[in-house]
Structures are given as C-alpha cells and as structure tokens.
Design an enzyme around this catalytic site. Structure first.
Site, PDB file in Angstrom:
ATOM      1  N   LYS A  83      -0.751   4.495  -0.510  1.00 39.41           N
ATOM      2  CA  LYS A  83       0.357   3.543  -0.941  1.00 39.41           C
ATOM      3  C   LYS A  83       0.523   2.502  -1.421  1.00 39.41           C
ATOM      4  O   LYS A  83       1.306   2.336  -2.497  1.00 39.41           O
ATOM      5  CB  LYS A  83       1.070   3.000   1.453  1.00 39.41           C
ATOM      6  CG  LYS A  83       1.387   3.924   1.919  1.00 39.41           C
ATOM      7  CD  LYS A  83       1.587   3.931   3.152  1.00 39.41           C
ATOM      8  CE  LYS A  83       0.245   2.887   4.281  1.00 39.41           C
ATOM      9  NZ  LYS A  83      -0.566   4.292   4.542  1.00 39.41           N
ATOM     10  N   THR A  84      -0.550   1.724  -1.900  1.00 40.44           N
ATOM     11  CA  THR A  84      -0.647   0.764  -2.467  1.00 40.44           C
ATOM     12  C   THR A  84      -0.987   1.075  -3.339  1.00 40.44           C
ATOM     13  O   THR A  84      -0.019   1.287  -5.102  1.00 40.44           O
ATOM     14  CB  THR A  84      -1.761  -0.193  -2.443  1.00 40.44           C
ATOM     15  OG1 THR A  84      -1.974  -0.597  -0.897  1.00 40.44           O
ATOM     16  CG2 THR A  84      -1.624  -1.389  -3.499  1.00 40.44           C
ATOM     17  N   ASP A 128       2.189  -4.980   1.951  1.00 45.71           N
ATOM     18  CA  ASP A 128       1.738  -3.719   2.681  1.00 45.71           C
ATOM     19  C   ASP A 128       2.231  -4.007   3.998  1.00 45.71           C
ATOM     20  O   ASP A 128       2.078  -5.915   4.442  1.00 45.71           O
ATOM     21  CB  ASP A 128       0.269  -4.077   2.455  1.00 45.71           C
ATOM     22  CG  ASP A 128      -0.708  -2.589   2.890  1.00 45.71           C
ATOM     23  OD1 ASP A 128       0.266  -2.006   3.040  1.00 45.71           O
ATOM     24  OD2 ASP A 128      -1.909  -2.997   2.237  1.00 45.71           O
ATOM     25  N   THR A 177       1.922   1.581   8.486  1.00 45.68           N
ATOM     26  CA  THR A 177       0.526   2.024   9.273  1.00 45.68           C
ATOM     27  C   THR A 177       1.547   2.611  10.294  1.00 45.68           C
ATOM     28  O   THR A 177       1.024   3.260  10.998  1.00 45.68           O
ATOM     29  CB  THR A 177      -0.324   1.907   9.706  1.00 45.68           C
ATOM     30  OG1 THR A 177      -0.917   0.787  10.074  1.00 45.68           O
ATOM     31  CG2 THR A 177      -1.099   1.802   8.135  1.00 45.68           C
ATOM     32  N   ARG A 236      -9.626   7.249   0.699  1.00 46.58           N
ATOM     33  CA  ARG A 236     -10.252   6.562   0.030  1.00 46.58           C
ATOM     34  C   ARG A 236     -11.897   6.674   0.830  1.00 46.58           C
ATOM     35  O   ARG A 236     -12.991   6.752   0.140  1.00 46.58           O
ATOM     36  CB  ARG A 236      -9.551   5.411   0.961  1.00 46.58           C
ATOM     37  CG  ARG A 236     -10.546   4.310   1.359  1.00 46.58           C
ATOM     38  CD  ARG A 236      -9.725   3.297   1.778  1.00 46.58           C
ATOM     39  NE  ARG A 236      -8.871   2.393   0.937  1.00 46.58           N
ATOM     40  CZ  ARG A 236      -7.459   1.694   1.374  1.00 46.58           C
ATOM     41  NH1 ARG A 236      -7.182   1.946   2.726  1.00 46.58           N
ATOM     42  NH2 ARG A 236      -6.696   1.167   0.662  1.00 46.58           N
TER      43      ARG A 236
END
Ligand code: ADE
Length: 356
Positions: A83-84, A128, A177, A236
């Site tokens: 997302k970032t 975030d 999330t 990730r």
C-alpha cells in the site's frame, strides 16, 4: 511535528510477532532501508494488482489532463501487499511530492494540523493504519479533505473565535488493514476505495527475480518459484525470504539459488510448503487437537499458544483464512478438512493423533 520523510517506512506501533517472524507481513526494523532500495517507482516496475493499476492509471491521466489534484484514495487489505509502495508510485506518476505518516503518530491535534499546514499544492499525504486515527484528528481532517480548510479556534470561553484557515489542495491516501473499523464519515470522504489482493505465485516469482537483480543475487526460475510458493501471497515476505535463502546459498553452496537450495533453506527456517511457520501450525494444531476442529474463541486460542489476540487477527489470520485453512464463524474459529490433510492428520475423527 511527526512527519515521516519520503524515504522512510514507519515501524512504530505496529504489531510484531516475537517468534519466527520471517513469514509475518508486518514491517520489521530490518525491512526499512531494504524496502526503500527495492521499492518500485513507476507502474511499469510495480508487479501485480493489475486491475487496480489499470483504474489508477486512468484516474491519474484524467487528473493530469484536467490539471486537478487526485481524489482522496483509500487502500485496504492485509499488511505487506504494497500500500505504501503504491502511494509512492502514484506520487511519482503524478509528479508530486509525498509525505508519509501513520495514524498512531497523529495523536495530538497539533500533529495533524502541523502536517496539513506544511503541505504543498497537489502534494500527497499518506496516512497508514488510518483506522486508528482518533476522533479529534478525524474531525480536523473532514473539512480539510472536503473543502481544503482548517477550523482553528482562538481565545477562551466568551472571546472564542473560529478562524477558517485555507489549505493547499492535496490528495489524502489512507491505508488500512481493517476497513471495517474506519468510521462511516471518514470512509465517505474518500472518492476512490480499493482493496489490495494477495499476489499469485507467478507475480511473487517476478517480484523475487526483480529484487534478486537489484541485490545482485543469482537465482533461477525454479528457485524463484520455490520461494514464491512459501511467501503467503505477500511481496514483503518474499523479499525477506530471498535474503535468508541467499545467505544460506552463500554459506552452504556457491551463492546461487535454485529449487533445491531454496527448499532446503526454507525447510530449515521451518516454513512449510504453504508458507506457514511454527506459530501458524501451533494455532491450527491446537484447534484440531484440543477443540476437535473448533469452533473456538480467539481469546482462548491466544492464551493457549501464548500470542496476543491482535497479532493473531492481524498477522496470522488473513492468510490462513485466504487459503482456506481457517474459517471464522460467529462462534469462533474452526479448521477445514484441508487443514487436517495439510498438517498430516488422517481424518477429522482420528485428530487426537498427530502424525508429527
Ligand atoms: N517489491 C515489493 N512489492 C513489489 C511490487 N508490487 N512490484 C515490484 N517489486 C516489489
């Protein structure tokens, strides 16, 4: 002021798993600078999320043609899916700077006011874990998002005055999330809402090859596929595993990663063919062996395996639910027939006897 610069990824206030965290998708300290170096900067180098990318490209092109700022965007989905990274790509494609922060860093009104007042025209503000924004910060954000102004009060009691302070037009990109925990009024102020999906093994293999290239790690297609299969659909994790496997390849072999090296190294890390680690397996085994497959409440599970329930919900569960090894019911969590098979139990009725 709690602005996190463009080239930093926040780690503060994130849930963390203490044991064998190599396949857990939340940001760890070691990921920070590493992720910055390998982060794709454009849609061309951003792998996966193809449907989302297509709509975003159109939105961006339209905003550019109209010479307008982008609508506010909300991204939701499990941690570690980028997302970032995507927010950074959007800023780059729009040709505007980005400021990155997280809701837990915006505790006091002056934190959010400070950030809003420091924005430049057209800039992207990325928040975030936006579901964790407190009520006061949310209320400050509403007029800022809607009409680009801040309501500031000065003076006390009878002499109190409200000052309307204009802000530059900006785009807020929120990430969460837990979309369900976002308040209705905040959610309604986002023009565009998108869910990020888990990556396919093919997409993850591409991410792994790209990262290996950047880090000058030699890996063949089968080696990349082997790591991809155990990366829980999460870039990730894939990027973290490639470093661990590369270490193993250097120490035990000639540094090159093939299928054998990847599988051997991941077996040693106790990451199984589904990408499950010891905590995941203990959780599933507990439900099978002590609760006859469930349902059982999350707090009971947490106490029994010595994890905190939020860690289980935020970190372990999304993938276990996605791959069908765990089910959420109104009466608690239960496992599926597939879970019995995966963990080597013969049948549901003979579940008291683990084959491990
Ligand atoms: N690294 C992490 N996420 C990625 C993505 N989606 N594409 C390319 N590299 C990545």
């Amino acid at each position: 002021m709690s602005i996190i610069s463009d080239d930093e990824i926040l780690t503060e206030d994130k849930v963390s798993t203490k044991k064998n965290p190599v396949v857990k998708p939340e940001v760890e300290d070691g990921d920070k600078s590493f992720e910055i170096n390998i982060r794709p900067k454009s849609f061309d180098s951003y792998i996966g999320q193809s449907a989302l990318k297509s709509t975003l490209k159109i939105t961006i092109e339209a905003a550019k043609k109209r010479e307008k700022t982008l609508d506010h965007l909300l991204f939701y989905g499990p941690p570690g899916l980028g997302k970032t990274t995507l927010a950074g790509v959007i800023a780059n494609e729009m040709g505007v700077p980005i400021k990155i922060t997280s809701a837990p860093a915006l505790e006091r009104p002056r934190d959010i006011i400070g950030i809003l007042m420091s924005l430049e025209e057209g800039q992207i503000l990325f928040i975030d874990e936006i579901h964790r924004l407190n009520k006061v910060a949310e209320e400050i954000l509403y007029p800022a998002m809607e009409d680009f102004y801040l309501d500031m009060t000065t003076g006390k009691s009878q002499t109190v005055k409200t000052l309307r302070v204009p802000l530059p037009k900006f785009t807020l990109i929120g990430a969460t999330t837990k979309a369900g925990e976002l308040s209705g009024p905040l959610r309604d102020r986002f023009g565009i809402i998108h869910r990020l999906e888990f990556y396919t093994n093919e997409e993850l293999a591409q991410v792994i090859k790209r990262t290996a290239d950047i880090l000058d790690i030699k890996i063949d297609s089968k080696g990349a596929a082997a790591i991809a299969r155990r990366s829980r659909g999460t870039p990730r994790i894939a990027n973290r595993l490639i470093k661990r496997v590369s270490d193993y390849a250097i120490v035990k072999y000639d540094g090159k990663i093939n299928e054998t090296v990847a599988n051997e190294s991941l077996d040693i890390l106790k990451i199984d063919e589904f990408g499950l680690d010891t905590t995941d397996r203990n959780l599933l085994k507990l439900i099978i062996e002590k609760y006859d497959g469930g349902p059982v409440g999350i707090e009971t599970i947490a106490a029994a395996i010595g994890e905190d329930s939020r860690t289980i919900e935020d970190v372990c569960e999304p993938f276990l639910l996605q791959c069908g090894l765990l089910q959420r019911t109104p009466r608690g969590r239960k496992v599926s027939p597939q879970t019995y098979r995966h963990l080597g139990y013969k049948t549901q009725s003979s579940s008291q006897q683990s084959l491990f």
